[in-house]
Scaffold this motif. Structure first.
Motif, PDB file in Angstrom:
ATOM      1  N   ARG A  23       1.120  -1.043   0.127  1.00  0.00           N
ATOM      2  CA  ARG A  23      -0.410   0.141  -0.104  1.00  0.00           C
ATOM      3  C   ARG A  23       0.732   1.338   0.148  1.00  0.00           C
ATOM      4  NH1 ARG A  23      -2.037  -0.152   4.276  1.00  0.00           N
ATOM      5  NH2 ARG A  23      -3.080  -1.877   4.088  1.00  0.00           N
ATOM      6  N   ALA A  24       2.042   0.593   0.273  1.00  0.00           N
ATOM      7  CA  ALA A  24       2.775   2.055   0.797  1.00  0.00           C
ATOM      8  C   ALA A  24       3.418   2.448  -0.462  1.00  0.00           C
ATOM      9  CB  ALA A  24       4.427   1.753   1.607  1.00  0.00           C
ATOM     10  N   HIS A  25       3.187   1.747  -1.473  1.00  0.00           N
ATOM     11  CA  HIS A  25       3.930   2.102  -2.713  1.00  0.00           C
ATOM     12  C   HIS A  25       2.992   2.028  -3.498  1.00  0.00           C
ATOM     13  CE1 HIS A  25       7.571   0.419  -1.074  1.00  0.00           C
ATOM     14  NE2 HIS A  25       8.562   1.142  -1.964  1.00  0.00           N
ATOM     15  N   GLY A  26       1.359   2.644  -3.146  1.00  0.00           N
ATOM     16  CA  GLY A  26       0.969   2.560  -4.080  1.00  0.00           C
ATOM     17  C   GLY A  26      -0.257   1.517  -4.992  1.00  0.00           C
ATOM     18  N   VAL A  27      -0.343  -0.229  -4.396  1.00  0.00           N
ATOM     19  CA  VAL A  27      -0.624  -0.974  -4.290  1.00  0.00           C
ATOM     20  C   VAL A  27      -1.889  -1.655  -3.430  1.00  0.00           C
ATOM     21  CG1 VAL A  27      -0.241  -3.615  -5.172  1.00  0.00           C
ATOM     22  CG2 VAL A  27       1.486  -1.662  -6.019  1.00  0.00           C
ATOM     23  N   LEU A  28      -2.801  -1.245  -4.125  1.00  0.00           N
ATOM     24  CA  LEU A  28      -3.892  -2.348  -3.241  1.00  0.00           C
ATOM     25  C   LEU A  28      -3.740  -3.831  -3.225  1.00  0.00           C
ATOM     26  CD1 LEU A  28      -7.126   0.326  -3.781  1.00  0.00           C
ATOM     27  CD2 LEU A  28      -5.076   0.641  -1.819  1.00  0.00           C
ATOM     28  N   SER A  29      -4.131  -4.573  -2.171  1.00  0.00           N
ATOM     29  CA  SER A  29      -4.016  -5.679  -2.156  1.00  0.00           C
ATOM     30  C   SER A  29      -5.142  -6.173  -0.911  1.00  0.00           C
ATOM     31  CB  SER A  29      -2.542  -6.438  -1.362  1.00  0.00           C
ATOM     32  OG  SER A  29      -2.154  -6.085  -0.658  1.00  0.00           O
ATOM     33  N   VAL A  30      -5.217  -7.675  -1.412  1.00  0.00           N
ATOM     34  CA  VAL A  30      -6.402  -8.260  -0.310  1.00  0.00           C
ATOM     35  C   VAL A  30      -5.407  -9.895  -0.135  1.00  0.00           C
ATOM     36  CG1 VAL A  30      -8.529  -9.947  -0.270  1.00  0.00           C
ATOM     37  CG2 VAL A  30      -8.078  -7.538  -0.661  1.00  0.00           C
ATOM     38  N   TRP A  31      -4.980 -10.379   1.228  1.00  0.00           N
ATOM     39  CA  TRP A  31      -4.619 -11.710   0.933  1.00  0.00           C
ATOM     40  C   TRP A  31      -5.382 -12.940   1.497  1.00  0.00           C
ATOM     41  CZ3 TRP A  31       0.250 -12.900  -0.877  1.00  0.00           C
ATOM     42  CH2 TRP A  31       1.823 -11.210  -1.394  1.00  0.00           C
ATOM     43  N   ARG A  32      -4.782 -13.736   1.565  1.00  0.00           N
ATOM     44  CA  ARG A  32      -5.744 -15.219   2.406  1.00  0.00           C
ATOM     45  C   ARG A  32      -5.343 -16.384   2.485  1.00  0.00           C
ATOM     46  NH1 ARG A  32      -9.887 -18.074   1.429  1.00  0.00           N
ATOM     47  NH2 ARG A  32      -8.794 -20.414   1.419  1.00  0.00           N
ATOM     48  N   ARG A  33      -4.568 -16.863   3.382  1.00  0.00           N
ATOM     49  CA  ARG A  33      -4.393 -17.778   3.556  1.00  0.00           C
ATOM     50  C   ARG A  33      -5.051 -19.295   3.175  1.00  0.00           C
ATOM     51  NH1 ARG A  33      -3.790 -18.578  10.463  1.00  0.00           N
ATOM     52  NH2 ARG A  33      -2.689 -19.827   9.596  1.00  0.00           N
ATOM     53  N   GLU A  34      -4.128 -20.136   2.685  1.00  0.00           N
ATOM     54  CA  GLU A  34      -3.944 -21.500   2.273  1.00  0.00           C
ATOM     55  C   GLU A  34      -3.262 -22.925   3.129  1.00  0.00           C
ATOM     56  OE1 GLU A  34      -4.378 -21.803  -2.142  1.00  0.00           O
ATOM     57  OE2 GLU A  34      -6.130 -20.014  -2.322  1.00  0.00           O
ATOM     58  N   ASP A  35      -3.480 -23.808   2.819  1.00  0.00           N
ATOM     59  CA  ASP A  35      -2.541 -24.702   3.440  1.00  0.00           C
ATOM     60  C   ASP A  35      -1.488 -24.658   3.011  1.00  0.00           C
ATOM     61  OD1 ASP A  35      -4.938 -26.301   4.602  1.00  0.00           O
ATOM     62  OD2 ASP A  35      -5.268 -27.155   2.819  1.00  0.00           O
ATOM     63  N   ASP A  36      -1.153 -24.270   2.667  1.00  0.00           N
ATOM     64  CA  ASP A  36       0.377 -24.889   1.293  1.00  0.00           C
ATOM     65  C   ASP A  36       1.053 -23.054   0.881  1.00  0.00           C
ATOM     66  OD1 ASP A  36      -1.007 -24.341  -0.639  1.00  0.00           O
ATOM     67  OD2 ASP A  36       0.013 -26.136  -2.472  1.00  0.00           O
ATOM     68  N   ALA A  37       0.551 -22.318   0.519  1.00  0.00           N
ATOM     69  CA  ALA A  37       1.022 -21.118  -0.123  1.00  0.00           C
ATOM     70  C   ALA A  37      -0.105 -19.379   0.569  1.00  0.00           C
ATOM     71  CB  ALA A  37       0.587 -21.283  -1.161  1.00  0.00           C
ATOM     72  N   ARG A  38       0.147 -18.398   0.783  1.00  0.00           N
ATOM     73  CA  ARG A  38      -0.339 -17.343   0.855  1.00  0.00           C
ATOM     74  C   ARG A  38      -0.960 -16.561  -0.044  1.00  0.00           C
ATOM     75  NH1 ARG A  38      -1.100 -20.081   4.370  1.00  0.00           N
ATOM     76  NH2 ARG A  38      -0.857 -20.504   6.302  1.00  0.00           N
ATOM     77  N   VAL A  39      -1.988 -16.267  -0.794  1.00  0.00           N
ATOM     78  CA  VAL A  39      -2.455 -15.991  -2.456  1.00  0.00           C
ATOM     79  C   VAL A  39      -2.693 -14.609  -2.058  1.00  0.00           C
ATOM     80  CG1 VAL A  39      -3.988 -16.392  -3.674  1.00  0.00           C
ATOM     81  CG2 VAL A  39      -3.107 -18.581  -2.999  1.00  0.00           C
ATOM     82  N   GLY A  40      -1.984 -13.345  -3.180  1.00  0.00           N
ATOM     83  CA  GLY A  40      -2.655 -12.568  -2.724  1.00  0.00           C
ATOM     84  C   GLY A  40      -3.244 -11.670  -4.309  1.00  0.00           C
ATOM     85  N   LEU A  41      -4.220 -10.623  -3.298  1.00  0.00           N
ATOM     86  CA  LEU A  41      -5.065 -10.371  -5.039  1.00  0.00           C
ATOM     87  C   LEU A  41      -4.245  -8.857  -4.938  1.00  0.00           C
ATOM     88  CD1 LEU A  41      -6.980 -10.743  -7.973  1.00  0.00           C
ATOM     89  CD2 LEU A  41      -8.507  -9.821  -6.393  1.00  0.00           C
ATOM     90  N   LEU A  42      -3.697  -8.436  -6.066  1.00  0.00           N
ATOM     91  CA  LEU A  42      -2.952  -6.819  -6.043  1.00  0.00           C
ATOM     92  C   LEU A  42      -3.279  -6.143  -7.718  1.00  0.00           C
ATOM     93  CD1 LEU A  42       0.672  -8.838  -6.418  1.00  0.00           C
ATOM     94  CD2 LEU A  42      -0.740  -8.475  -4.656  1.00  0.00           C
ATOM     95  N   SER A  43      -4.364  -5.030  -6.381  1.00  0.00           N
ATOM     96  CA  SER A  43      -4.434  -3.832  -7.843  1.00  0.00           C
ATOM     97  C   SER A  43      -3.416  -3.243  -7.647  1.00  0.00           C
ATOM     98  CB  SER A  43      -6.421  -3.362  -6.977  1.00  0.00           C
ATOM     99  OG  SER A  43      -6.842  -2.232  -7.754  1.00  0.00           O
ATOM    100  N   LEU A  44      -3.434  -2.588  -9.245  1.00  0.00           N
ATOM    101  CA  LEU A  44      -1.740  -2.284  -9.342  1.00  0.00           C
ATOM    102  C   LEU A  44      -2.176  -0.359 -10.451  1.00  0.00           C
ATOM    103  CD1 LEU A  44      -0.086  -4.301 -11.117  1.00  0.00           C
ATOM    104  CD2 LEU A  44       0.656  -3.462  -8.646  1.00  0.00           C
ATOM    105  N   ARG A  45      -1.812   0.216  -9.482  1.00  0.00           N
ATOM    106  CA  ARG A  45      -2.338   1.395 -10.949  1.00  0.00           C
ATOM    107  C   ARG A  45      -1.863   1.481 -12.470  1.00  0.00           C
ATOM    108  NH1 ARG A  45       1.339   5.642  -7.288  1.00  0.00           N
ATOM    109  NH2 ARG A  45       2.838   3.857  -7.936  1.00  0.00           N
ATOM    110  N   SER A  46      -0.762   1.028 -12.190  1.00  0.00           N
ATOM    111  CA  SER A  46      -0.742   0.870 -14.181  1.00  0.00           C
ATOM    112  C   SER A  46       0.458  -0.421 -14.023  1.00  0.00           C
ATOM    113  CB  SER A  46       0.545   2.103 -14.469  1.00  0.00           C
ATOM    114  OG  SER A  46       1.402   1.830 -13.944  1.00  0.00           O
ATOM    115  N   SER A  47       0.495  -0.812 -15.311  1.00  0.00           N
ATOM    116  CA  SER A  47       1.326  -1.461 -15.732  1.00  0.00           C
ATOM    117  C   SER A  47       3.125  -1.718 -15.338  1.00  0.00           C
ATOM    118  CB  SER A  47       1.373  -1.988 -17.559  1.00  0.00           C
ATOM    119  OG  SER A  47       0.082  -2.379 -17.793  1.00  0.00           O
ATOM    120  N   GLY A  48       3.444  -0.681 -15.197  1.00  0.00           N
ATOM    121  CA  GLY A  48       4.520  -0.400 -14.906  1.00  0.00           C
ATOM    122  C   GLY A  48       5.056  -0.383 -13.180  1.00  0.00           C
ATOM    123  N   SER A  49       3.614  -0.729 -12.350  1.00  0.00           N
ATOM    124  CA  SER A  49       3.375  -0.893 -11.200  1.00  0.00           C
ATOM    125  C   SER A  49       4.602  -2.117 -10.294  1.00  0.00           C
ATOM    126  CB  SER A  49       2.373  -0.309 -10.157  1.00  0.00           C
ATOM    127  OG  SER A  49       2.269   0.411 -10.960  1.00  0.00           O
TER     128      SER A  49
END
Length: 413
Positions: free
Chosen positions: A225-251
């Motif tokens: 978030r400090a770099h302008g990227v919103l994210s939502v995370w969830r815990r799974e058995d073998d991984a932590r999965v996040g969905l990132l919302s970026l300002r642009s492709s360059g982010s």
């Protein structure tokens, strides 16, 4: 309002006579005091002035309940804190700022002391120091109790929000949302746009798990978030999965650097996509990208960075067949010889097929490298210097590195 017996729990001592008389004097005026205190709070606290969070009659009822509870418990060693506890929960659930809640309680404490002076000063004059201690003690205890209840409620609320977001994210990534119908509701609940620039991340979890793992996820979310990227995370058995919302492709490059700085293991990042309907495919890409990193490595891999490794993890059964078909004679060797030949092959391909560079990397003579490559050719029937043979050996080697634990004995069985 129902008035309960005021003296239960008050210690039977000479100094408590003034408190008994004080309760008798103050209780009949509770309703009047509640009106006056409500007016004072609305005048001095902005959060209550416009009644945006709590209505006037709700505030007035809360003032009456708290004043009654405070007065009836003056001088008690152990206080019943159910009223401030319920008030703290109510104010938290209705969005009243904690600073406004505690300010209102401090106003109530001062107001109660003024009532003592104006309504019962002559009645308890000799016990005034003891009375003052009792009044300020109950006021401070109620203020602390309402703050604790408020924070606990907010913590529970945040936990429920995280659980809801986790379930929604799971449904989104697994493609279990109704087609098009609830997608906008899901995006709204996750506080993400339905259309934009997105990526999915799959990261190996911390070995500890539990609260430490939750803290790591919140730290990751805050860093992004400090770099302008919103994210939502969830815990799974073998991984932590996040969905990132970026300002642009360059982010994305900047987000990858943040992930790299905080990763404790393998991290995979999907290709960019622009509609949340594409999230399930991106989720699979992120998992495959993570699998493209060697076990126990601390690395971030983007989907498609290594086409050969991607082929291996996309078709593991076929890749394991290639390992058995091509490398089985090497893997059946004693451990020391097996590891020397496998490491020589790794360095040979990493150096672009240069025997001199391979020898330098392995601190041996160039002729030693040539001998080992000839030994691989004898065992596998494929030459590492021939394009076709080299491609088959390289594919099998990558499959062995990614899909098979390091063998400690014969691996042919």
């Amino acid at each position: 309002m129902t008035v309960t017996p005021p003296y239960g729990g008050v210690r039977d001592s000479g100094t408590d006579d003034g408190l008994r008389r004080l309760v008798d004097v103050l209780l009949p005026g509770i309703d009047r005091f509640a009106d006056l205190l409500t007016d004072r709070i609305t005048q001095e606290e902005d959060a209550y002035r416009n009644h945006g969070h709590v209505k006037h009659d709700q505030l007035r009822a809360s003032c009456a309940d708290n004043l009654h509870s405070m007065v009836t418990q003056l001088g008690r060693d152990a206080l019943d804190l159910r009223v401030p506890h319920d008030t703290g929960r109510f104010k938290a659930e209705h969005g009243v700022p904690l600073s406004a809640v505690t300010h209102a309680y401090r106003l109530a404490g001062r107001f109660l002391w003024e009532c003592v002076l104006t309504e019962a000063g002559d009645t308890v004059a000799r016990e005034m120091p003891h009375v003052a201690t009792a009044v300020w003690s109950v006021s401070d205890t109620f203020t602390d109790a309402v703050a604790v209840a408020y924070r606990d409620t907010m913590s529970e609320r945040a936990h429920r929000d995280r659980q809801v977001k986790s379930l929604l994210l799971a449904a989104l990534l697994d493609g279990r949302l109704d087609e098009g119908t609830h997608l906008w509701e899901c995006a709204d609940a996750l506080r993400l746009p339905q259309h934009g620039v997105f990526a999915v991340v799959s990261a190996e979890p911390a070995a500890t798990g539990g609260p430490a793992d939750e803290d790591a996820l919140r730290d990751m979310e805050g860093a992004l978030r400090a770099h302008g990227v919103l994210s939502v995370w969830r815990r799974e058995d073998d991984a932590r999965v996040g969905l990132l919302s970026l300002r642009s492709s360059g982010s994305l490059a900047q987000a990858v650097e943040v992930l790299r700085g905080r990763s404790i293991g393998r991290v995979g990042v999907s290709a960019l996509f622009h509609d949340l309907e594409q999230a399930p495919g991106a989720f699979r890409q992120a998992r495959l990208a993570s699998a493209c990193v060697e076990p126990d490595a601390r690395e971030v891999a983007s989907y498609g960075d290594s086409p050969v490794r991607l082929m291996v993890v996309s078709a593991p059964d076929s890749a394991q067949h290639a390992v058995r078909r091509v490398l089985r004679p090497v893997l059946e060797l004693p451990q020391h010889e097996r590891e020397l030949l496998l490491e020589t092959l790794c360095q040979w391909f990493a150096s672009g097929g240069s025997a001199t560079e391979t020898a330098a990397r392995m601190y041996c003579h160039r002729n030693t490298v040539t001998y080992r490559l000839r030994r691989v050719q004898e065992l596998t029937g494929r030459s590492p210097t021939d394009p076709v043979g080299a491609s088959e050996i390289h594919l099998a080697l990558e499959a062995h590195r990614l899909l098979t634990d390091r063998p400690t004995g014969p691996a042919g069985s």
